[in-house]
Design an enzyme around this catalytic site. Sequence first.
Site, PDB file in Angstrom:
ATOM      1  N   GLU A 289       0.823  -1.208   0.000  1.00  0.00           N
ATOM      2  CA  GLU A 289       0.000   0.000   0.000  1.00  0.00           C
ATOM      3  C   GLU A 289       0.856   1.256   0.000  1.00  0.00           C
ATOM      4  O   GLU A 289       0.421   2.312  -0.432  1.00  0.00           O
ATOM      5  CB  GLU A 289      -0.927   0.002   1.223  1.00  0.00           C
ATOM      6  CG  GLU A 289      -2.016  -1.049   1.177  1.00  0.00           C
ATOM      7  CD  GLU A 289      -2.899  -1.012   2.412  1.00  0.00           C
ATOM      8  OE1 GLU A 289      -4.086  -1.292   2.291  1.00  0.00           O
ATOM      9  OE2 GLU A 289      -2.390  -0.696   3.498  1.00  0.00           O
TER      10      GLU A 289
ATOM     11  N   ASP B 221       0.098   4.499   8.693  1.00  0.00           N
ATOM     12  CA  ASP B 221      -1.095   4.510   9.541  1.00  0.00           C
ATOM     13  C   ASP B 221      -0.728   4.960  10.940  1.00  0.00           C
ATOM     14  O   ASP B 221       0.338   4.596  11.463  1.00  0.00           O
ATOM     15  CB  ASP B 221      -1.701   3.109   9.649  1.00  0.00           C
ATOM     16  CG  ASP B 221      -2.528   2.718   8.447  1.00  0.00           C
ATOM     17  OD1 ASP B 221      -2.292   3.284   7.362  1.00  0.00           O
ATOM     18  OD2 ASP B 221      -3.397   1.845   8.593  1.00  0.00           O
TER      19      ASP B 221
ATOM     20  N   GLY C 151       0.491  -6.671   6.878  1.00  0.00           N
ATOM     21  CA  GLY C 151      -0.450  -5.566   6.796  1.00  0.00           C
ATOM     22  C   GLY C 151      -0.524  -4.791   8.099  1.00  0.00           C
ATOM     23  O   GLY C 151      -0.051  -5.243   9.146  1.00  0.00           O
TER      24      GLY C 151
ATOM     25  N   GLU D  98      -5.439   5.624   8.506  1.00  0.00           N
ATOM     26  CA  GLU D  98      -4.518   6.056   7.461  1.00  0.00           C
ATOM     27  C   GLU D  98      -4.244   7.553   7.573  1.00  0.00           C
ATOM     28  O   GLU D  98      -5.116   8.328   7.975  1.00  0.00           O
ATOM     29  CB  GLU D  98      -5.086   5.760   6.067  1.00  0.00           C
ATOM     30  CG  GLU D  98      -5.396   4.298   5.803  1.00  0.00           C
ATOM     31  CD  GLU D  98      -6.850   3.961   6.062  1.00  0.00           C
ATOM     32  OE1 GLU D  98      -7.498   4.689   6.858  1.00  0.00           O
ATOM     33  OE2 GLU D  98      -7.342   2.981   5.478  1.00  0.00           O
TER      34      GLU D  98
ATOM     35  N   SER E  83       1.990 -32.098  19.000  1.00  0.00           N
ATOM     36  CA  SER E  83       1.787 -31.374  20.255  1.00  0.00           C
ATOM     37  C   SER E  83       1.459 -32.367  21.362  1.00  0.00           C
ATOM     38  O   SER E  83       0.572 -33.220  21.201  1.00  0.00           O
ATOM     39  CB  SER E  83       0.646 -30.370  20.111  1.00  0.00           C
ATOM     40  OG  SER E  83       0.947 -29.409  19.130  1.00  0.00           O
ATOM     41  N   ALA E  84       2.165 -32.260  22.474  1.00  0.00           N
ATOM     42  CA  ALA E  84       1.970 -33.182  23.587  1.00  0.00           C
ATOM     43  C   ALA E  84       0.502 -33.231  24.005  1.00  0.00           C
ATOM     44  O   ALA E  84      -0.167 -32.200  24.101  1.00  0.00           O
ATOM     45  CB  ALA E  84       2.841 -32.762  24.765  1.00  0.00           C
TER      46      ALA E  84
ATOM     47  N   ASP F 136      -6.436 -21.544  18.976  1.00  0.00           N
ATOM     48  CA  ASP F 136      -5.177 -22.277  18.858  1.00  0.00           C
ATOM     49  C   ASP F 136      -4.037 -21.318  19.161  1.00  0.00           C
ATOM     50  O   ASP F 136      -3.778 -20.388  18.405  1.00  0.00           O
ATOM     51  CB  ASP F 136      -5.031 -22.854  17.449  1.00  0.00           C
ATOM     52  CG  ASP F 136      -3.903 -23.871  17.330  1.00  0.00           C
ATOM     53  OD1 ASP F 136      -3.005 -23.863  18.201  1.00  0.00           O
ATOM     54  OD2 ASP F 136      -3.920 -24.667  16.379  1.00  0.00           O
TER      55      ASP F 136
ATOM     56  N   ARG G  52      -0.856 -22.202  19.530  1.00  0.00           N
ATOM     57  CA  ARG G  52       0.446 -22.779  19.189  1.00  0.00           C
ATOM     58  C   ARG G  52       1.209 -21.945  18.161  1.00  0.00           C
ATOM     59  O   ARG G  52       0.620 -21.337  17.276  1.00  0.00           O
ATOM     60  CB  ARG G  52       0.260 -24.201  18.649  1.00  0.00           C
ATOM     61  CG  ARG G  52      -0.224 -25.182  19.687  1.00  0.00           C
ATOM     62  CD  ARG G  52      -0.523 -26.529  19.078  1.00  0.00           C
ATOM     63  NE  ARG G  52      -1.659 -26.469  18.154  1.00  0.00           N
ATOM     64  CZ  ARG G  52      -2.143 -27.523  17.508  1.00  0.00           C
ATOM     65  NH1 ARG G  52      -1.582 -28.714  17.680  1.00  0.00           N
ATOM     66  NH2 ARG G  52      -3.177 -27.393  16.691  1.00  0.00           N
TER      67      ARG G  52
ATOM     68  N   SER H 289       0.668 -34.051   8.445  1.00  0.00           N
ATOM     69  CA  SER H 289      -0.255 -33.164   9.158  1.00  0.00           C
ATOM     70  C   SER H 289      -1.501 -32.924   8.329  1.00  0.00           C
ATOM     71  O   SER H 289      -1.461 -32.953   7.096  1.00  0.00           O
ATOM     72  CB  SER H 289       0.421 -31.822   9.465  1.00  0.00           C
ATOM     73  OG  SER H 289      -0.470 -30.960  10.138  1.00  0.00           O
TER      74      SER H 289
END
Length: 393
Positions: A28, A32, A141, A163, A252-253, A325, A327, A348
Site C-alpha cells: 500500500e 497509519d 499488513g 490512514e 503437540s503433547a 489455537d 500454538r 499433518s
Amino acid sequence: MQLDSIDTALQALKKGESIIVVDDENRENEGDLVAVTEWMNDNTVNFMATYGKGLICAPISNAIAEKLDLNPMVTHNSDVYGTQFTVSVDHIQTTTGISADERTMTARALIDEQATGSDFNKPGHLFPLIAQDNGVLSRRGHTEASVDLAKLTGAKPAALICEIMDEDGTMAKGASLEAFKETHGLVMISIEDLEKYRKSSISKLDAKAKVKMPTEYGNFDMYGFTTDNSEEDIVVIANGDINKTENVRIHSACLTGDIFHSQRCDCGEQLAASMKYIAEHGGMILYLPQEGRGIGLINKLKAYELIEQGYDTVSANIALGFEEDLRDYQNAAQILKYFGVDSVNLLSNNPKKFESLESYGIHIAKRIELIVPTNAYNQDYMDTKKEKMGHLI
C-alpha cells in the site's frame, strides 16, 4: 526515511501514545496511525480523526471476533489485500456512535471481558478488522502489525488504526510522513522492521542429550532440547540419515491422548501412526510441549468440562478466554534448521502448521495426510477441526 526502533515504539504505545507504522513501498506504501486499545488515551480517536483523516478501524484477534459474534462484512472478500473487515459496530450505550468519545467507548468495549455480541449495534461507526493469527509473519499488513504490537506490549490483542492523508486528500508517503512525524512528535516504525523483530526474538535452543530409543515401532535416535522461552523440554525422535528434505511430524503433547489413550481426541492415534510411518520411511517426530493447543493441561480439562455442557473444542477455548489455537512453531523451525532441514514432507492435516513453518523459512515440499479412525467419543471433535479449523480430514 528515518525510522525508530521497535522497542521505542513499544514504550510509546504503553504510554498511550499513537505511533506511525509504514508498510512496504511495493504494497500500500502508506503510513497509519496506530494505538493500542488497552493503553490509548481519551484523545486518541479525536487525534486520528483530526490529523490522520483516514478510516478509523479496530484490528482485533480472531478470538475477540468470535467471542463477540463479529461476522465478515461480505461473504466473498475481493479486497486486493484481503483485509478482513467485519460488520461495523457501535456500542449499545452510544447515541449516533460517530463522535470521538463514542467511538472510544466502542473500541474499549471490544476488549471488555464481560462483553458479548449483544452489547453492539450493527452496523455502526467503528470498523473491526480481523488479524491473521501469526501476525506479520503471515501477512504484512497494518492489521496484523497493530495486533502484534498490542501483544508485544502485554495488552489484549486489539488496536486502533487510521490512514494518514495529506492536506490535498492524497495518501501521505515518504517526506510527507516524515514531516507529519516531526510536527506531532511521533515514533515511526516499519512493518518490515517489526517482522524482523519478531523473527529475531526466536528462543535460544540447546541440544542437551542424544540416546538410542528402541520402541515397539522400531529403533529411533532420541534428542532432548531446552529453550529459553519454555520451562518444558522438547523431544525429537529420528530414524535414518537426516537430509535437507525430511519426513516430519510435529506433534503437540497430549497427556490424555498419548499416555492415557483418551478417545476424546485423535492425538494418540496420530502419534502411533506417525511413529509407524517414520520407522518405515525414515524421518523425524518433533514432540512439542503444547498441551491443549497451547492452553495447558488444567485449562484443557476445564475445556472438557465446557464440552460436556454443549460447547465444541473451539468455542470452549474461546469461552475460557483463549484463542482457538495458541500454538506457534518457531521452536520447531529452529530445531529443523539445527539438523540442516529446510524442506519437509509434513505429516499433518493442519494448514496452520504449513503457514507457520513457511513463515519461519521451512519449505513444505509435500503434505502427507494423517487419517486415523474416529469413534463415537471424538466424532464431534473431528467435525469441529474440519469445519471450524480447516483441517484437511
